[in-house]
Design an enzyme around this catalytic site. Structure first.
Site, PDB file in Angstrom:
ATOM      1  N   LYS A 173       1.884  -0.287  24.213  1.00 36.36           N
ATOM      2  CA  LYS A 173       3.361  -0.028  23.933  1.00 36.36           C
ATOM      3  C   LYS A 173       3.643   1.206  22.949  1.00 36.36           C
ATOM      4  O   LYS A 173       3.334   0.990  21.904  1.00 36.36           O
ATOM      5  CB  LYS A 173       4.382  -1.316  23.258  1.00 36.36           C
ATOM      6  N   GLU A 247      -3.708   0.485  11.439  1.00 37.00           N
ATOM      7  CA  GLU A 247      -4.117   1.997  10.876  1.00 37.00           C
ATOM      8  C   GLU A 247      -2.490   2.430  10.183  1.00 37.00           C
ATOM      9  O   GLU A 247      -1.687   2.629  11.291  1.00 37.00           O
ATOM     10  CB  GLU A 247      -4.470   2.802  11.972  1.00 37.00           C
ATOM     11  N   CYS A 281      -0.767  10.752   9.133  1.00 39.05           N
ATOM     12  CA  CYS A 281      -1.182   9.928   8.252  1.00 39.05           C
ATOM     13  C   CYS A 281      -2.197  10.509   7.276  1.00 39.05           C
ATOM     14  O   CYS A 281      -2.125   9.936   5.951  1.00 39.05           O
ATOM     15  CB  CYS A 281      -1.809   8.909   9.090  1.00 39.05           C
ATOM     16  N   GLU A 381       4.782   7.850   0.699  1.00 37.02           N
ATOM     17  CA  GLU A 381       4.543   8.780   1.687  1.00 37.02           C
ATOM     18  C   GLU A 381       5.751   9.352   2.244  1.00 37.02           C
ATOM     19  O   GLU A 381       6.720   8.699   2.559  1.00 37.02           O
ATOM     20  CB  GLU A 381       3.855   8.036   3.120  1.00 37.02           C
TER      21      GLU A 381
HETATM   22  P1  NAD Z   1       6.507   2.757  12.924  1.00 37.13           P
HETATM   23  O1  NAD Z   1       6.072   1.805  12.158  1.00 37.13           O
HETATM   24  O2  NAD Z   1       7.890   2.981  12.746  1.00 37.13           O
HETATM   25  O3  NAD Z   1       6.484   2.597  14.573  1.00 37.13           O
HETATM   26  C1  NAD Z   1       5.161   2.468  15.171  1.00 37.13           C
HETATM   27  C2  NAD Z   1       5.217   1.710  16.417  1.00 37.13           C
HETATM   28  O4  NAD Z   1       5.624   0.246  16.039  1.00 37.13           O
HETATM   29  C3  NAD Z   1       6.148   1.900  17.324  1.00 37.13           C
HETATM   30  O5  NAD Z   1       5.691   2.049  18.661  1.00 37.13           O
HETATM   31  C4  NAD Z   1       7.182   1.241  17.160  1.00 37.13           C
HETATM   32  O6  NAD Z   1       8.257   0.908  18.166  1.00 37.13           O
HETATM   33  C5  NAD Z   1       6.572  -0.064  16.682  1.00 37.13           C
HETATM   34  N1  NAD Z   1       7.306  -1.119  15.930  1.00 37.13           N
HETATM   35  C6  NAD Z   1       8.439  -0.875  15.211  1.00 37.13           C
HETATM   36  N2  NAD Z   1       8.589  -1.925  14.576  1.00 37.13           N
HETATM   37  C7  NAD Z   1       7.860  -3.069  15.062  1.00 37.13           C
HETATM   38  C8  NAD Z   1       7.678  -4.462  14.942  1.00 37.13           C
HETATM   39  N3  NAD Z   1       8.571  -5.052  13.974  1.00 37.13           N
HETATM   40  N4  NAD Z   1       6.758  -5.105  15.714  1.00 37.13           N
HETATM   41  C9  NAD Z   1       5.917  -4.617  16.562  1.00 37.13           C
HETATM   42  N5  NAD Z   1       6.090  -3.260  16.787  1.00 37.13           N
HETATM   43  C10 NAD Z   1       6.889  -2.539  15.983  1.00 37.13           C
HETATM   44  O7  NAD Z   1       5.838   4.420  12.793  1.00 37.13           O
HETATM   45  P2  NAD Z   1       6.076   5.702  13.329  1.00 37.13           P
HETATM   46  O8  NAD Z   1       7.259   6.278  12.686  1.00 37.13           O
HETATM   47  O9  NAD Z   1       6.142   5.536  14.583  1.00 37.13           O
HETATM   48  O10 NAD Z   1       4.745   6.450  12.834  1.00 37.13           O
HETATM   49  C11 NAD Z   1       4.639   6.961  11.421  1.00 37.13           C
HETATM   50  C12 NAD Z   1       3.620   6.121  10.738  1.00 37.13           C
HETATM   51  O11 NAD Z   1       2.373   5.987  11.342  1.00 37.13           O
HETATM   52  C13 NAD Z   1       3.430   6.824   9.397  1.00 37.13           C
HETATM   53  O12 NAD Z   1       3.595   5.974   8.398  1.00 37.13           O
HETATM   54  C14 NAD Z   1       1.940   7.307   9.521  1.00 37.13           C
HETATM   55  O13 NAD Z   1       1.261   7.409   8.454  1.00 37.13           O
HETATM   56  C15 NAD Z   1       1.310   6.150  10.316  1.00 37.13           C
HETATM   57  N6  NAD Z   1       0.182   6.818  10.953  1.00 37.13           N
HETATM   58  C16 NAD Z   1      -1.132   6.062  10.539  1.00 37.13           C
HETATM   59  C17 NAD Z   1      -2.225   6.479  11.257  1.00 37.13           C
HETATM   60  C18 NAD Z   1      -3.384   5.983  10.717  1.00 37.13           C
HETATM   61  O14 NAD Z   1      -4.341   6.142  11.679  1.00 37.13           O
HETATM   62  N7  NAD Z   1      -3.679   5.329   9.654  1.00 37.13           N
HETATM   63  C19 NAD Z   1      -2.155   7.458  12.492  1.00 37.13           C
HETATM   64  C20 NAD Z   1      -0.777   7.967  12.869  1.00 37.13           C
HETATM   65  C21 NAD Z   1       0.166   7.519  12.068  1.00 37.13           C
END
Ligand code: NAD
Length: 479
Positions: A173, A247, A281, A381
Protein backbone atom coordinates in the site's frame (compact mmCIF):
# COMPACT_ATOMS: atom_id res chain seq x y z
CA UNK A 1 -6.34 14.14 -15.51
CA UNK A 2 -7.44 10.52 -15.12
CA UNK A 3 -8.04 8.99 -11.73
CA UNK A 4 -5.63 6.60 -10.09
CA UNK A 5 -7.86 3.59 -9.42
CA UNK A 6 -6.28 0.41 -10.80
CA UNK A 7 -5.11 -2.20 -8.31
CA UNK A 8 -3.34 -5.49 -8.90
CA UNK A 9 -4.75 -8.37 -6.83
CA UNK A 10 -4.19 -12.10 -7.41
CA UNK A 11 -2.62 -11.43 -10.79
CA UNK A 12 -5.59 -9.39 -12.08
CA UNK A 13 -6.18 -5.67 -12.45
CA UNK A 14 -9.33 -4.44 -10.79
CA UNK A 15 -10.91 -1.05 -10.16
CA UNK A 16 -10.77 0.29 -6.62
CA UNK A 17 -14.24 0.60 -5.10
CA UNK A 18 -13.61 2.70 -1.98
CA UNK A 19 -13.72 6.43 -1.39
CA UNK A 20 -12.00 9.11 -3.47
CA UNK A 21 -9.09 11.26 -2.31
CA UNK A 22 -8.44 14.46 -4.31
CA UNK A 23 -4.89 14.75 -5.68
CA UNK A 24 -3.19 18.11 -6.27
CA UNK A 25 -0.22 18.83 -8.54
CA UNK A 26 2.36 20.30 -6.12
CA UNK A 27 3.93 22.60 -8.73
CA UNK A 28 0.69 24.16 -10.00
CA UNK A 29 -1.88 23.50 -7.26
CA UNK A 30 -4.20 22.25 -10.04
CA UNK A 31 -6.20 19.04 -9.72
CA UNK A 32 -4.29 15.85 -10.51
CA UNK A 33 -7.40 13.66 -10.52
CA UNK A 34 -8.54 11.45 -7.67
CA UNK A 35 -7.03 8.46 -5.96
CA UNK A 36 -9.71 5.82 -5.43
CA UNK A 37 -9.13 3.77 -2.30
CA UNK A 38 -9.60 0.03 -1.92
CA UNK A 39 -12.88 -1.03 -0.32
CA UNK A 40 -12.67 -3.08 2.90
CA UNK A 41 -13.54 -6.23 0.90
CA UNK A 42 -10.69 -5.52 -1.54
CA UNK A 43 -8.23 -5.12 1.34
CA UNK A 44 -9.17 -8.57 2.63
CA UNK A 45 -9.08 -10.01 -0.88
CA UNK A 46 -5.50 -8.81 -1.36
CA UNK A 47 -4.33 -10.37 1.91
CA UNK A 48 -6.13 -13.63 1.04
CA UNK A 49 -4.44 -13.65 -2.38
CA UNK A 50 -1.01 -13.23 -0.79
CA UNK A 51 -1.75 -16.03 1.70
CA UNK A 52 -2.90 -18.36 -1.06
CA UNK A 53 0.24 -17.66 -3.12
CA UNK A 54 2.44 -18.27 -0.10
CA UNK A 55 0.70 -21.57 0.64
CA UNK A 56 0.95 -22.51 -3.04
CA UNK A 57 4.72 -22.58 -2.72
CA UNK A 58 6.45 -19.22 -3.18
CA UNK A 59 7.99 -19.59 0.27
CA UNK A 60 9.37 -23.02 -0.59
CA UNK A 61 10.83 -21.98 -3.91
CA UNK A 62 14.63 -22.25 -4.08
CA UNK A 63 16.51 -18.96 -4.03
CA UNK A 64 17.80 -19.47 -7.58
CA UNK A 65 14.26 -19.50 -8.97
CA UNK A 66 13.27 -16.51 -6.86
CA UNK A 67 16.33 -14.67 -8.19
CA UNK A 68 15.23 -15.42 -11.76
CA UNK A 69 11.81 -13.91 -11.13
CA UNK A 70 13.39 -10.87 -9.49
CA UNK A 71 15.76 -10.38 -12.41
CA UNK A 72 12.82 -10.51 -14.81
CA UNK A 73 11.07 -7.90 -12.67
CA UNK A 74 14.14 -5.61 -12.66
CA UNK A 75 14.43 -5.96 -16.44
CA UNK A 76 10.76 -5.03 -16.86
CA UNK A 77 11.25 -2.07 -14.51
CA UNK A 78 14.29 -0.96 -16.55
CA UNK A 79 12.04 -0.67 -19.59
CA UNK A 80 9.92 1.79 -17.61
CA UNK A 81 12.80 3.96 -16.29
CA UNK A 82 11.81 7.16 -18.06
CA UNK A 83 8.10 6.62 -17.37
CA UNK A 84 8.93 6.20 -13.68
CA UNK A 85 11.06 9.37 -13.56
CA UNK A 86 8.34 11.41 -15.30
CA UNK A 87 5.70 10.02 -12.96
CA UNK A 88 7.70 10.76 -9.78
CA UNK A 89 8.44 14.26 -11.02
CA UNK A 90 4.74 14.93 -11.68
CA UNK A 91 3.44 13.26 -8.53
CA UNK A 92 5.70 14.75 -5.88
CA UNK A 93 7.36 17.67 -7.70
CA UNK A 94 10.91 16.28 -7.95
CA UNK A 95 12.93 18.08 -10.66
CA UNK A 96 13.16 15.69 -13.59
CA UNK A 97 16.95 15.33 -13.66
CA UNK A 98 17.02 14.40 -9.98
CA UNK A 99 14.03 12.10 -10.48
CA UNK A 100 16.03 10.22 -13.12
CA UNK A 101 19.46 10.10 -11.47
CA UNK A 102 18.56 10.36 -7.78
CA UNK A 103 15.13 8.83 -7.25
CA UNK A 104 15.08 6.17 -9.95
CA UNK A 105 18.86 5.65 -9.82
CA UNK A 106 18.80 4.89 -6.09
CA UNK A 107 15.97 2.40 -6.55
CA UNK A 108 17.91 0.37 -9.12
CA UNK A 109 21.04 0.44 -6.95
CA UNK A 110 19.02 -1.05 -4.08
CA UNK A 111 17.55 -3.73 -6.33
CA UNK A 112 21.05 -4.62 -7.50
CA UNK A 113 22.22 -4.95 -3.88
CA UNK A 114 19.23 -7.16 -3.06
CA UNK A 115 20.01 -9.42 -6.01
CA UNK A 116 23.66 -9.67 -5.00
CA UNK A 117 22.63 -10.63 -1.47
CA UNK A 118 20.14 -13.16 -2.86
CA UNK A 119 22.85 -14.76 -5.00
CA UNK A 120 24.87 -15.44 -1.83
CA UNK A 121 21.96 -16.20 0.46
CA UNK A 122 22.28 -19.30 2.63
CA UNK A 123 18.98 -20.16 4.30
CA UNK A 124 19.98 -23.45 5.91
CA UNK A 125 23.36 -23.95 7.53
CA UNK A 126 25.00 -25.90 10.36
CA UNK A 127 25.18 -24.13 13.73
CA UNK A 128 28.64 -25.52 14.45
CA UNK A 129 30.82 -28.03 12.66
CA UNK A 130 28.22 -30.72 13.50
CA UNK A 131 25.72 -31.03 10.70
CA UNK A 132 22.94 -32.25 12.96
CA UNK A 133 22.46 -28.82 14.56
CA UNK A 134 21.11 -26.45 11.95
CA UNK A 135 19.86 -22.93 11.56
CA UNK A 136 17.17 -22.23 8.99
CA UNK A 137 15.96 -18.84 7.81
CA UNK A 138 12.33 -19.17 6.73
CA UNK A 139 10.04 -16.58 5.16
CA UNK A 140 7.61 -15.02 7.61
CA UNK A 141 4.66 -15.42 5.21
CA UNK A 142 2.36 -12.54 4.23
CA UNK A 143 4.09 -9.16 4.34
CA UNK A 144 2.20 -5.87 4.33
CA UNK A 145 4.33 -3.05 2.94
CA UNK A 146 3.30 0.54 3.68
CA UNK A 147 5.38 3.28 2.12
CA UNK A 148 5.73 7.10 2.04
CA UNK A 149 5.77 9.53 -0.87
CA UNK A 150 9.18 11.18 -0.52
CA UNK A 151 11.27 8.49 -2.28
CA UNK A 152 8.29 6.76 -3.85
CA UNK A 153 10.08 4.14 -5.93
CA UNK A 154 13.13 3.69 -3.73
CA UNK A 155 11.18 2.97 -0.54
CA UNK A 156 8.90 0.56 -2.40
CA UNK A 157 11.63 -1.51 -4.07
CA UNK A 158 13.64 -1.74 -0.85
CA UNK A 159 10.68 -3.63 0.61
CA UNK A 160 9.28 -5.45 -2.43
CA UNK A 161 12.70 -6.75 -3.56
CA UNK A 162 13.70 -7.92 -0.08
CA UNK A 163 10.33 -9.49 0.79
CA UNK A 164 10.12 -11.47 -2.45
CA UNK A 165 13.78 -12.52 -2.13
CA UNK A 166 13.08 -13.74 1.40
CA UNK A 167 10.15 -15.86 0.20
CA UNK A 168 7.28 -13.70 1.46
CA UNK A 169 4.18 -12.79 -0.54
CA UNK A 170 3.25 -9.14 -0.32
CA UNK A 171 0.48 -6.59 -0.21
CA UNK A 172 1.85 -3.15 -1.03
CA UNK A 173 0.00 0.00 0.00
CA UNK A 174 1.93 3.01 -1.26
CA UNK A 175 1.33 6.58 -0.16
CA UNK A 176 -1.84 8.15 -1.49
CA UNK A 177 0.40 10.95 -2.85
CA UNK A 178 2.58 8.70 -5.00
CA UNK A 179 0.46 5.71 -6.02
CA UNK A 180 0.85 6.14 -9.79
CA UNK A 181 4.55 5.28 -9.41
CA UNK A 182 3.55 2.06 -7.66
CA UNK A 183 1.07 1.22 -10.42
CA UNK A 184 3.94 1.34 -12.96
CA UNK A 185 5.93 -0.97 -10.69
CA UNK A 186 3.01 -3.40 -10.52
CA UNK A 187 2.92 -3.46 -14.34
CA UNK A 188 6.58 -4.49 -14.31
CA UNK A 189 5.76 -7.30 -11.86
CA UNK A 190 2.95 -8.43 -14.17
CA UNK A 191 5.27 -8.36 -17.18
CA UNK A 192 7.84 -10.43 -15.29
CA UNK A 193 5.25 -13.22 -14.91
CA UNK A 194 5.41 -13.73 -11.15
CA UNK A 195 2.92 -16.34 -9.93
CA UNK A 196 -0.45 -14.76 -9.19
CA UNK A 197 -0.91 -13.41 -5.68
CA UNK A 198 2.81 -13.23 -4.88
CA UNK A 199 2.64 -9.44 -5.30
CA UNK A 200 -0.54 -7.45 -4.71
CA UNK A 201 -1.05 -3.70 -4.92
CA UNK A 202 -3.85 -1.90 -3.17
CA UNK A 203 -4.45 1.84 -3.20
CA UNK A 204 -5.56 4.01 -0.34
CA UNK A 205 -4.91 6.56 2.37
CA UNK A 206 -3.99 6.07 6.01
CA UNK A 207 -7.36 4.48 6.81
CA UNK A 208 -6.67 1.71 4.27
CA UNK A 209 -3.20 1.23 5.78
CA UNK A 210 -4.73 0.96 9.25
CA UNK A 211 -7.32 -1.56 8.00
CA UNK A 212 -4.52 -3.73 6.60
CA UNK A 213 -2.51 -3.70 9.82
CA UNK A 214 -5.60 -4.81 11.78
CA UNK A 215 -5.84 -8.12 9.89
CA UNK A 216 -4.61 -10.87 12.25
CA UNK A 217 -3.48 -13.18 9.42
CA UNK A 218 -0.62 -10.99 8.25
CA UNK A 219 2.84 -11.95 9.45
CA UNK A 220 4.84 -8.73 9.16
CA UNK A 221 4.23 -5.05 8.56
CA UNK A 222 7.18 -3.29 7.00
CA UNK A 223 6.50 0.42 7.32
CA UNK A 224 8.35 3.53 6.22
CA UNK A 225 6.88 6.88 7.14
CA UNK A 226 6.42 9.32 9.98
CA UNK A 227 7.14 8.51 13.59
CA UNK A 228 3.54 9.34 14.53
CA UNK A 229 2.14 6.75 12.09
CA UNK A 230 4.84 4.27 13.10
CA UNK A 231 3.62 4.54 16.69
CA UNK A 232 0.02 3.77 15.64
CA UNK A 233 1.15 0.80 13.58
CA UNK A 234 3.30 -0.58 16.40
CA UNK A 235 0.33 -0.36 18.81
CA UNK A 236 -2.02 -2.08 16.40
CA UNK A 237 0.49 -4.76 15.40
CA UNK A 238 1.08 -5.58 19.06
CA UNK A 239 -2.56 -6.77 19.34
CA UNK A 240 -1.66 -9.86 17.29
CA UNK A 241 2.11 -9.85 17.88
CA UNK A 242 2.55 -9.11 14.19
CA UNK A 243 6.21 -8.51 13.43
CA UNK A 244 7.13 -4.92 12.42
CA UNK A 245 9.99 -3.15 10.72
CA UNK A 246 9.70 0.60 11.27
CA UNK A 247 11.70 3.10 9.23
CA UNK A 248 10.68 6.47 10.63
CA UNK A 249 11.76 10.10 10.81
CA UNK A 250 15.08 11.73 11.55
CA UNK A 251 16.88 14.90 12.59
CA UNK A 252 20.38 13.92 11.68
CA UNK A 253 23.46 15.74 12.99
CA UNK A 254 26.35 16.75 10.74
CA UNK A 255 29.40 17.52 12.93
CA UNK A 256 31.99 19.85 11.40
CA UNK A 257 35.27 19.95 13.35
CA UNK A 258 37.59 22.92 12.82
CA UNK A 259 40.17 20.76 11.02
CA UNK A 260 37.80 19.66 8.23
CA UNK A 261 37.83 20.95 4.68
CA UNK A 262 35.28 23.60 5.62
CA UNK A 263 34.16 24.90 2.18
CA UNK A 264 33.60 21.34 0.93
CA UNK A 265 31.93 20.17 4.15
CA UNK A 266 29.53 23.11 4.26
CA UNK A 267 28.70 22.92 0.56
CA UNK A 268 28.01 19.19 0.76
CA UNK A 269 26.14 19.58 4.05
CA UNK A 270 23.81 22.26 2.71
CA UNK A 271 23.18 20.23 -0.46
CA UNK A 272 22.42 17.13 1.62
CA UNK A 273 19.95 19.08 3.75
CA UNK A 274 18.16 20.72 0.80
CA UNK A 275 18.18 17.69 -1.52
CA UNK A 276 14.67 16.57 -2.53
CA UNK A 277 13.49 19.93 -1.09
CA UNK A 278 14.56 18.75 2.36
CA UNK A 279 12.13 15.83 2.23
CA UNK A 280 14.48 12.96 3.08
CA UNK A 281 14.48 11.02 6.32
CA UNK A 282 18.29 10.97 6.54
CA UNK A 283 18.79 14.65 5.59
CA UNK A 284 21.68 16.30 7.44
CA UNK A 285 19.47 18.94 9.03
CA UNK A 286 21.47 19.85 12.15
CA UNK A 287 24.88 21.29 11.27
CA UNK A 288 26.98 21.35 14.45
CA UNK A 289 30.11 23.45 13.91
CA UNK A 290 33.19 23.91 16.10
CA UNK A 291 33.12 27.48 17.39
CA UNK A 292 36.52 28.52 15.89
CA UNK A 293 35.09 28.14 12.39
CA UNK A 294 31.40 28.70 13.13
CA UNK A 295 31.07 32.22 11.67
CA UNK A 296 32.90 31.15 8.51
CA UNK A 297 30.62 28.12 8.23
CA UNK A 298 27.47 30.25 8.53
CA UNK A 299 28.78 32.58 5.80
CA UNK A 300 29.57 29.58 3.56
CA UNK A 301 26.14 28.06 4.22
CA UNK A 302 24.48 31.33 3.19
CA UNK A 303 26.56 31.32 0.00
CA UNK A 304 25.47 27.75 -0.76
CA UNK A 305 21.83 28.57 -0.01
CA UNK A 306 22.02 31.59 -2.35
CA UNK A 307 23.07 29.25 -5.12
CA UNK A 308 20.10 26.94 -4.49
CA UNK A 309 17.37 27.94 -6.90
CA UNK A 310 13.79 26.79 -7.29
CA UNK A 311 12.09 25.96 -10.55
CA UNK A 312 9.39 23.78 -12.09
CA UNK A 313 9.82 20.00 -11.79
CA UNK A 314 9.67 19.44 -15.55
CA UNK A 315 12.57 21.85 -16.24
CA UNK A 316 16.00 20.27 -16.60
CA UNK A 317 18.73 21.33 -14.15
CA UNK A 318 19.98 21.01 -10.61
CA UNK A 319 17.28 23.12 -8.95
CA UNK A 320 14.87 22.23 -6.15
CA UNK A 321 11.15 21.78 -6.71
CA UNK A 322 8.08 22.41 -4.57
CA UNK A 323 7.19 20.55 -1.41
CA UNK A 324 4.76 17.70 -1.96
CA UNK A 325 1.57 19.23 -0.58
CA UNK A 326 -0.19 22.15 1.03
CA UNK A 327 0.05 20.34 4.38
CA UNK A 328 3.82 19.96 4.01
CA UNK A 329 4.17 23.63 3.00
CA UNK A 330 2.16 24.75 6.02
CA UNK A 331 4.18 22.50 8.31
CA UNK A 332 7.41 24.18 7.17
CA UNK A 333 5.88 27.65 7.61
CA UNK A 334 4.76 26.71 11.12
CA UNK A 335 8.27 25.65 12.09
CA UNK A 336 9.77 28.84 10.65
CA UNK A 337 7.41 30.85 12.84
CA UNK A 338 8.37 28.77 15.90
CA UNK A 339 12.06 29.29 15.08
CA UNK A 340 11.46 33.05 14.93
CA UNK A 341 9.49 33.08 18.18
CA UNK A 342 12.16 31.06 19.97
CA UNK A 343 15.00 33.34 18.82
CA UNK A 344 16.84 31.49 16.03
CA UNK A 345 18.73 33.82 13.66
CA UNK A 346 17.54 33.74 10.03
CA UNK A 347 20.88 33.88 8.20
CA UNK A 348 19.13 33.17 4.88
CA UNK A 349 15.60 32.57 3.62
CA UNK A 350 12.50 32.66 5.77
CA UNK A 351 8.74 32.34 5.55
CA UNK A 352 6.62 32.42 2.42
CA UNK A 353 7.21 31.59 -1.24
CA UNK A 354 10.33 32.81 -3.04
CA UNK A 355 9.87 36.08 -4.99
CA UNK A 356 8.44 35.58 -8.45
CA UNK A 357 6.71 32.26 -7.74
CA UNK A 358 2.95 32.68 -7.59
CA UNK A 359 1.68 29.10 -7.36
CA UNK A 360 2.93 25.75 -6.11
CA UNK A 361 4.11 24.61 -2.70
CA UNK A 362 7.57 26.16 -3.01
CA UNK A 363 9.31 26.92 0.30
CA UNK A 364 12.37 29.17 0.53
CA UNK A 365 15.67 27.42 1.28
CA UNK A 366 16.47 28.65 4.78
CA UNK A 367 19.55 28.74 7.02
CA UNK A 368 18.82 29.14 10.73
CA UNK A 369 21.90 30.10 12.77
CA UNK A 370 22.46 30.08 16.56
CA UNK A 371 19.94 27.28 17.06
CA UNK A 372 20.23 25.99 20.64
CA UNK A 373 19.37 22.48 21.86
CA UNK A 374 16.40 23.93 23.76
CA UNK A 375 14.72 25.16 20.57
CA UNK A 376 11.94 23.16 18.92
CA UNK A 377 13.65 23.24 15.53
CA UNK A 378 16.71 21.55 17.03
CA UNK A 379 14.55 18.56 18.01
CA UNK A 380 11.68 18.23 15.53
CA UNK A 381 11.81 16.89 12.00
CA UNK A 382 10.70 19.80 9.77
CA UNK A 383 10.87 17.91 6.45
CA UNK A 384 11.63 20.95 4.31
CA UNK A 385 14.67 22.92 3.11
CA UNK A 386 15.63 24.28 6.54
CA UNK A 387 19.18 23.95 7.88
CA UNK A 388 19.76 24.45 11.64
CA UNK A 389 23.29 25.54 12.65
CA UNK A 390 24.65 25.26 16.20
CA UNK A 391 28.16 26.02 17.52
CA UNK A 392 30.02 23.66 19.87
CA UNK A 393 33.34 23.83 21.71
CA UNK A 394 34.63 20.34 22.45
CA UNK A 395 34.35 16.85 21.00
CA UNK A 396 32.30 15.75 24.02
CA UNK A 397 29.92 18.65 23.55
CA UNK A 398 29.53 17.81 19.85
CA UNK A 399 28.62 14.23 20.72
CA UNK A 400 26.23 15.38 23.45
CA UNK A 401 24.47 17.76 21.04
CA UNK A 402 24.35 15.13 18.31
CA UNK A 403 22.80 12.57 20.66
CA UNK A 404 20.39 15.11 22.18
CA UNK A 405 17.56 13.98 19.92
CA UNK A 406 14.61 11.63 20.13
CA UNK A 407 15.70 10.36 16.70
CA UNK A 408 18.72 8.27 15.77
CA UNK A 409 18.77 7.67 12.03
CA UNK A 410 22.01 9.02 10.51
CA UNK A 411 25.08 10.93 11.67
CA UNK A 412 27.67 12.75 9.58
CA UNK A 413 31.22 13.64 10.68
CA UNK A 414 33.68 15.98 8.97
CA UNK A 415 37.27 16.01 10.26
CA UNK A 416 40.83 15.47 9.06
CA UNK A 417 41.58 13.41 12.19
CA UNK A 418 40.86 9.75 11.49
CA UNK A 419 41.13 8.65 15.13
CA UNK A 420 38.62 11.30 16.15
CA UNK A 421 36.26 10.32 13.33
CA UNK A 422 36.30 6.74 14.56
CA UNK A 423 35.82 7.74 18.23
CA UNK A 424 32.87 9.96 17.42
CA UNK A 425 31.35 7.45 14.99
CA UNK A 426 31.31 4.84 17.74
CA UNK A 427 29.60 7.16 20.23
CA UNK A 428 26.82 8.48 18.00
CA UNK A 429 23.43 6.93 18.86
CA UNK A 430 22.39 6.43 15.23
CA UNK A 431 21.98 3.58 12.78
CA UNK A 432 24.28 4.95 10.06
CA UNK A 433 27.43 7.11 10.10
CA UNK A 434 29.12 8.72 7.11
CA UNK A 435 32.54 10.38 7.42
CA UNK A 436 33.85 13.16 5.16
CA UNK A 437 31.13 12.77 2.56
CA UNK A 438 31.66 9.04 2.00
CA UNK A 439 28.47 7.46 0.62
CA UNK A 440 27.02 4.29 2.05
CA UNK A 441 28.15 1.13 0.27
CA UNK A 442 25.46 -0.67 -1.78
CA UNK A 443 23.77 -3.23 0.48
CA UNK A 444 24.80 -1.48 3.70
CA UNK A 445 22.00 -1.70 6.29
CA UNK A 446 19.64 1.28 6.34
CA UNK A 447 17.69 2.19 9.47
CA UNK A 448 17.84 3.85 12.84
CA UNK A 449 17.27 3.73 16.56
CA UNK A 450 15.06 5.59 19.03
CA UNK A 451 12.15 7.33 17.33
CA UNK A 452 13.75 6.66 13.94
CA UNK A 453 12.40 3.15 14.31
CA UNK A 454 13.71 -0.39 14.47
CA UNK A 455 14.91 -2.93 11.97
CA UNK A 456 17.10 -2.53 8.91
CA UNK A 457 16.56 -2.50 5.16
CA UNK A 458 18.82 -3.07 2.13
CA UNK A 459 21.05 -5.93 1.03
CA UNK A 460 21.21 -9.02 3.22
CA UNK A 461 19.73 -7.19 6.24
CA UNK A 462 16.70 -6.24 4.19
CA UNK A 463 16.05 -9.87 3.26
CA UNK A 464 16.59 -11.20 6.80
CA UNK A 465 13.95 -8.73 8.08
CA UNK A 466 11.34 -10.81 6.24
CA UNK A 467 12.51 -14.13 7.63
CA UNK A 468 12.28 -16.00 10.92
CA UNK A 469 14.95 -18.23 12.42
CA UNK A 470 14.40 -21.90 13.18
CA UNK A 471 16.89 -24.13 14.96
CA UNK A 472 16.79 -27.84 14.08
CA UNK A 473 18.69 -30.38 16.13
CA UNK A 474 19.12 -34.07 15.38
CA UNK A 475 18.85 -34.20 11.64
CA UNK A 476 21.18 -33.03 8.89
CA UNK A 477 19.85 -31.54 5.71
CA UNK A 478 18.82 -34.21 3.25
CA UNK A 479 17.84 -32.26 0.13
P1 NAD B 1 3.06 9.12 6.82
O1 NAD B 1 3.36 8.45 8.11
O2 NAD B 1 2.07 10.21 6.80
O3 NAD B 1 2.53 8.05 5.75
C1 NAD B 1 3.28 6.93 5.38
C2 NAD B 1 2.36 5.83 4.89
O4 NAD B 1 1.56 5.38 5.99
C3 NAD B 1 1.38 6.26 3.81
O5 NAD B 1 1.23 5.20 2.89
C4 NAD B 1 0.09 6.49 4.57
O6 NAD B 1 -1.08 6.33 3.79
C5 NAD B 1 0.18 5.39 5.62
N1 NAD B 1 -0.58 5.61 6.86
C6 NAD B 1 -0.96 6.78 7.42
N2 NAD B 1 -1.61 6.56 8.58
C7 NAD B 1 -1.65 5.22 8.76
C8 NAD B 1 -2.15 4.36 9.79
N3 NAD B 1 -2.75 4.83 10.87
N4 NAD B 1 -1.97 3.01 9.65
C9 NAD B 1 -1.34 2.50 8.58
N5 NAD B 1 -0.84 3.27 7.58
C10 NAD B 1 -0.99 4.61 7.66
O7 NAD B 1 4.47 9.59 6.25
P2 NAD B 1 4.75 10.40 4.91
O8 NAD B 1 4.35 11.82 5.12
O9 NAD B 1 4.20 9.68 3.75
O10 NAD B 1 6.35 10.30 4.81
C11 NAD B 1 7.21 11.18 5.43
C12 NAD B 1 7.84 10.53 6.65
O11 NAD B 1 8.49 9.32 6.28
C13 NAD B 1 8.92 11.40 7.28
O12 NAD B 1 8.76 11.41 8.68
C14 NAD B 1 10.21 10.69 6.88
O13 NAD B 1 11.28 10.92 7.76
C15 NAD B 1 9.79 9.25 6.89
N6 NAD B 1 10.69 8.43 6.08
C16 NAD B 1 11.54 7.56 6.71
C17 NAD B 1 12.44 6.81 5.98
C18 NAD B 1 13.39 5.84 6.65
O14 NAD B 1 13.90 4.95 5.98
N7 NAD B 1 13.63 5.95 7.96
C19 NAD B 1 12.47 6.92 4.59
C20 NAD B 1 11.59 7.81 3.96
C21 NAD B 1 10.70 8.55 4.73
Amino acid sequence: MTNCDQMYIAGQWQTARGQAVALINPATEQSAGDLICASPAQVTEAVDAARAAFDAGWGQLDTLSRAEYLRAFVAALEERREELAQCISAEIGTPIDFARAGQVGAAFAHLEATLTALDHLVNDRPLTQFDAHRIRYEPLGVAVLITPWNWPLNQVVLKVGAALAAGCCVVLKPSELSSRTAVILAKAIEAAGLPKGVFNLILGDGAVGAALVEIPQIDIVSFTGSTATGREIAKQAAQHFTRTTLELGGKSPNILFADCDLPTAVRQGVAHCFRNSGQSCNAATRMLVQRDVYDDAVALAVEAAEQTYLDAPDHPGGHQGPLVSQAQYERVQRYLQIAKDEGARFAYGGAGRPDGIEAGFYARPTVLADVTPEMTVFKDEIFGPVLCMTPFDTEDEAIAFANDSPYGLAGYIQTADEARADRVAQRLRVGMVQVNGKSREGGAPFGGMGQSGSGREAGLWGIRAFQDIKSISGVARTN
